[in-house]
Design a protein around this motif. Structure first.
Motif, PDB file in Angstrom:
ATOM      1  N   HIS B  91       0.830  -1.213   0.000  1.00  0.00           N
ATOM      2  CA  HIS B  91       0.000   0.000   0.000  1.00  0.00           C
ATOM      3  C   HIS B  91       0.867   1.266   0.000  1.00  0.00           C
ATOM      4  O   HIS B  91       0.572   2.228  -0.715  1.00  0.00           O
ATOM      5  N   VAL B 240      -6.083   0.071   3.329  1.00  0.00           N
ATOM      6  CA  VAL B 240      -5.703  -0.478   4.631  1.00  0.00           C
ATOM      7  C   VAL B 240      -6.712   0.013   5.657  1.00  0.00           C
ATOM      8  O   VAL B 240      -7.114   1.179   5.624  1.00  0.00           O
ATOM      9  N   SER B 241      -7.109  -0.861   6.549  1.00  0.00           N
ATOM     10  CA  SER B 241      -8.001  -0.459   7.634  1.00  0.00           C
ATOM     11  C   SER B 241      -7.529  -1.116   8.925  1.00  0.00           C
ATOM     12  O   SER B 241      -6.813  -2.114   8.896  1.00  0.00           O
ATOM     13  N   SER B 242      -7.914  -0.541  10.058  1.00  0.00           N
ATOM     14  CA  SER B 242      -7.450  -1.068  11.345  1.00  0.00           C
ATOM     15  C   SER B 242      -8.624  -1.373  12.265  1.00  0.00           C
ATOM     16  O   SER B 242      -9.723  -0.852  12.079  1.00  0.00           O
ATOM     17  N   ASP B 243      -8.375  -2.216  13.248  1.00  0.00           N
ATOM     18  CA  ASP B 243      -9.397  -2.540  14.245  1.00  0.00           C
ATOM     19  C   ASP B 243      -8.728  -2.581  15.621  1.00  0.00           C
ATOM     20  O   ASP B 243      -7.499  -2.562  15.732  1.00  0.00           O
ATOM     21  N   ILE B 261     -14.231  -3.416   6.015  1.00  0.00           N
ATOM     22  CA  ILE B 261     -14.068  -2.030   5.543  1.00  0.00           C
ATOM     23  C   ILE B 261     -13.053  -1.960   4.403  1.00  0.00           C
ATOM     24  O   ILE B 261     -13.275  -1.280   3.398  1.00  0.00           O
ATOM     25  N   ARG B 265     -14.079  -0.640   0.684  1.00  0.00           N
ATOM     26  CA  ARG B 265     -13.452   0.552   0.095  1.00  0.00           C
ATOM     27  C   ARG B 265     -12.712   0.208  -1.191  1.00  0.00           C
ATOM     28  O   ARG B 265     -12.687   0.997  -2.127  1.00  0.00           O
ATOM     29  N   LYS B 269     -13.361   1.874  -4.769  1.00  0.00           N
ATOM     30  CA  LYS B 269     -12.321   2.594  -5.515  1.00  0.00           C
ATOM     31  C   LYS B 269     -12.105   1.987  -6.891  1.00  0.00           C
ATOM     32  O   LYS B 269     -11.799   2.698  -7.843  1.00  0.00           O
ATOM     33  N   THR B 376      -5.221  -5.314  11.658  1.00  0.00           N
ATOM     34  CA  THR B 376      -4.963  -4.536  10.441  1.00  0.00           C
ATOM     35  C   THR B 376      -5.402  -5.400   9.265  1.00  0.00           C
ATOM     36  O   THR B 376      -5.170  -6.610   9.268  1.00  0.00           O
TER      37      THR B 376
END
Lengths: 387, 387
Positions: B91, B240-243, B261, B265, B269, B376
Motif C-alpha cells: 500500500h 488499509v483499515s485497522s481494528d 471495511i 473501500r 475505488k 490490520t
C-alpha cells in the motif's frame, strides 16, 4: 501538485515517563495535534517508532494507537528506519497526501525507553546497525560514534574541546523549551570536566535516550477554513535516502552521504539553495553527528563542521542557528519520535510561537532526521505559507 | 491518476532456511523481481517485515537490504503492521507511485523465523496483539485464534470437521506450487486424526511459520517499453483499515470489521462489485480466519463462511477459488512476507503463469492481508491490464 501543509502540531514533555504507557504518550500527542488543527478528522495514521517491538514487546503500534485515540478503522501503519523513523513516517504521510488518496493524515513519533520487558536498551539500539557484522561483535551505537569522532579528530586536527559548542548551544536553547528534558544551560568548564562515556565522547556529546511523543496533522490548504486559527507551515520538500549500515563497508566513514543526497534532493525539489535556509534542526544524537550533518548539508566544507559550533555560527544569533529548541541533546532523544519533535519545533519557529527562542525572521527551515550514522537520512524543508 | 502496475515479481522457496540469512533471502527475491521487469532501476524500497527487530535483533531492514541489493542511496523504509506488514508495504509503495514523486518502487516482504537471537517465536508473534492486556497474560496468537474458533462453532453450530475444507483445498493447491513449503495433498481422514495444537484448532488449522521473501516492482505503464515481455497486472485498488487489537474490547469478536471495511473501500475505488472477483487470496493463518475473511468480504453471510470450504466453493473449480497456490497453510506463512507472496501468486494467475493451478479465466483478484485477527487488514484488487 497542491501544497501540503502542517495544520496541527502536538508534543508531550520529554523525559523518563515511568508512569505513562506507550499508548498514552502517543494518544496525548495525537490529540494535541488534532486539537491544534481545530479538530480535523484523520483518515490515516503513520507512526514512527523504532523500539516498541523489542523494548515493549509491542509491534502493531499503528493499529493500537489508532484505536486508543478514537480512530478505529482508519488506515494505520508503523514506519521504521531506526533513529530516522520519525522523518521516514513524515515522508510516508507526505506521499499519502501527495497521492490525492488521503486528505488528512496524522503522523506520530513515539518512543518509550523506560519499558523494560525486552532486551536492554543498548542491545535494542544496536539493532539499527548491521546486526551480523557490527552489533554481534559488541559494537554499540555509542561506541560506533566514538570511533567516527576519533577518526575525525585525527584527520582534521580537532582540539579536545572542539565539539563543546554543540552541547553548549543545545543546552542554552533547551532552557527556552518547556517540553525539553534539560532546561538549563551548561558552562564550558562543565563540558571540559565531564566524564567520558566512550572516549573521546563525553557525557555531553551524547543525547539522552528519553520517552516522548510528538505529532503532526497534514492536509491540503484548500481543505481548511479561510479563518484558520494559526499560520500554516508548508512542506516544501520531503526526501529519504539510505546508506550502507556497516561502517567498515563505506568508502568514506567521515562522509554522511545519505544525509548529503537527501538534502541536495530536497533543495532541488523545493527550488531553493542553501542560502534560503534560516535554521537547521539537525540530528545531534552525538556531537560528531552534528558536525558531519552540517558538512553533508553544505553549511561547512569537509572537516570544518565543528568550527561552526566553536565560532558561534549555530547559536540563535548565528549565521545558521541549529537545535533551536534544544535539539536531541537538551530536549532529549526519544528515538523514532525525534524526527517529529524536530518538525514540531521548526513549525513553532515558523509560526512565531517559539517563545524565548523565537528567531526574528524564520521563514524556511531544514530538518535532518538520521537513523544510525546517517544509514537512513530524511530531509524536510518547511516554510511559512504566506497568504 | 495514471494506472499503477506490477511489472516484476519474484519469490524464494518458502521453508526453514537455516543456511540463508535475512538479507540474502530479501536480495534474492528483489533481484528476481527486477530481472522479471527487464531490469528497471528502482528509486524506492518498501520492506514489509514484522519480526526482524525481535527475532534477528535487526531493525533498519530497509536500508540494510537496499544496500545489499546494490541500490545504496535510494529511499528505503520498513513498514510494519504485524502479519499485514506485506499488504501494508504494498500500500505504501502504491501511494508513492500515485503521488507522482516515485516512478519505480520495489516492495519486499521478508521474514526469517529460524533466526534465534531474540525471544522465542510465540513471544515475538504475540507482540501483534495488545501487549499490556493480552500477551502479558500469556495469550498466544494461536490460543487467541482457538478462542475465536470455539466461539464461532458454538454460535453457528459448526460440526467438528466443519473447517476441514480449508486445509484440504490449501494442500491440494500447494501441490501445484514449486515454491510452497508443503507440496502434497492431504486426505480428510488425515485432518480428522490430527492432533490438537490448541483445541479446537488442530495442526492443519494452523499455517506453519516459515522463512521466505517475495518482491514486486511497481511502476506506471507509460514508463515501460511497448514490447514489454509479459502481461501487466494493474493495481485497481489498495486500501488499509485497522481494528481494536484487544479482542475483548471489540463489540463483536466474530466480525472482522477492518477486513470488511478494507474490501468495501477497495471495491468502491475500483468501481467493481464482488461478482467481478474471479479468485480470492485470503490470509489463512488459521482456518477460522479464512471463514471470517470470506464473510467479511461478502462471499458468505455471517456464520456461513465455513460452508464454502465444506461445499467445494473455494476449490480451483469452485465459485470463488481461494488460496490458489496453497495459501498460507500449504505455501507457508512467512509473517510479514505473506502479503507479498499473495500478490505474486495472484499476478501469476492473472498473467496465465500459474502452471498446474492456472484458473482458466482469471481476470480480477482480491487479496486480503491480515495482521492479528484482522486488527490490520490490507485489501488489494489486481486485474490483468488489457491492451
Amino acid at each position: 501538485m497542491s501544497d501540503i501543509v502542517i495544520a496541527g502540531i502536538g508534543q508531550t514533555e520529554v523525559g523518563e515517563h515511568w508512569e505513562i504507557s506507550l499508548r498514552e504518550l502517543g494518544v496525548d500527542a495525537l490529540h494535541a495535534a488534532v486539537k491544534d488543527s481545530g479538530g480535523l478528522r484523520p483518515q490515516a495514521l503513520f507512526v514512527g517508532n523504532m523500539l516498541a517491538p523489542s523494548l515493549s514487546r509491542q509491534a502493531h503500534v499503528g493499529a493500537l494507537i489508532a484505536d486508543y485515540a478514537g480512530y478505529v478503522g482508519i488506515e494505520a501503519v508503523t514506519v521504521e528506519a531506526a533513529g530516522a523513523s520519525g522523518g521516514a513516517a513524515l515522508h510516508q504521510a507526505y506521499l499519502a497526501i501527495a497521492s490525492g488518496l488521503v486528505d488528512v493524515a496524522l503522523v506520530l513519533g513515539v518512543e518509550k525507553f523506560t519499558d523494560k520487558i525486552g532486551p536492554d536498551v543498548d542491545e535494542a539500539l544496536a539493532s539499527a546497525s548491521d546486526s551480523d557484522y557490527e552489533a554481534m561483535q559488541g559494537l554499540t551505537t555509542t561506541a560506533q560514534a566514538a570511533l567516527i569522532m576519533r577518526r575525525y579528530m585525527h584527520e582534521f586536527d580537532v582540539p579536545a574541546d572542539g565539539f563543546a559548542g554543540f552541547p553548549l548551544v543545545a543546552h542554552a536553547n533547551g532552557a527556552g523549551n518547556p517540553y525539553a528534558m534539560f532546561q538549563k544551560a551548561i558552562k564550558p568548564e562543565t563540558y571540559a570536566k565531564a566524564e567520558f562515556v566512550s572516549e573521546p565522547l563525553n557525557m555531553f556529546d551524547v543525547a539522552p535516550n528519553a520517552d516522548g511523543a510528538a505529532a503532526l496533522l497534514l492536509t491540503r490548504p484548500d481543505l481548511l477554513p479561510k479563518d484558520f486559527g494559526h499560520p500554516l507551515v508548508r512542506i516544501a520538500a520531503s526526501t529519504v535516502s539510505s546508506d550502507t549500515l556497516a561502517l567498515h563497508d563505506r568508502p568514506d566513514p567521515l562522509a554522511f552521504s545519505a544525509a548529503h543526497i537527501s538534502v541536495e534532493r530536497a533543495l532541488q525539489k523545493a527550488g531553493l539553495t542553501l542560502d534560503a535556509i534560516d535554521f537547521f534542526e539537525y540530528h545531534d544524537a552525538f556531537s560528531i553527528y552534528s558536525a558531519l550533518s552540517l558538512e553533508a548539508a553544505g553549511f561547512a566544507p569537509r572537516g570544518a563542521g565543528w568550527k561552526l559550533a566553536a565560532d558561534g555560527s549555530i547559536g540563535l544569533q548565528g549565521r545558521i542557528p541549529a537545535a533551536t529548541l534544544g535539539g536531541l541533546k537538551a530536549r532529549g532523544n526519544p528515538g523514532g519520535a525525534s524526527g517529529i519533535y524536530q518538525a514540531v519545533e521548526a513549525a513553532l519557529q515558523l509560526r512565531g510561537e517559539a517563545g524565548k527562542n523565537q528567531l526574528p525572521a524564520a521563514r524556511t527551515a531544514l530538518i535532518q532526521s538520521l537513523g544510525g550514522p546517517a544509514s537512513t537520512a530524511a530531509a524536510h524543508i518547511l516554510s511559512r505559507l504566506e497568504g
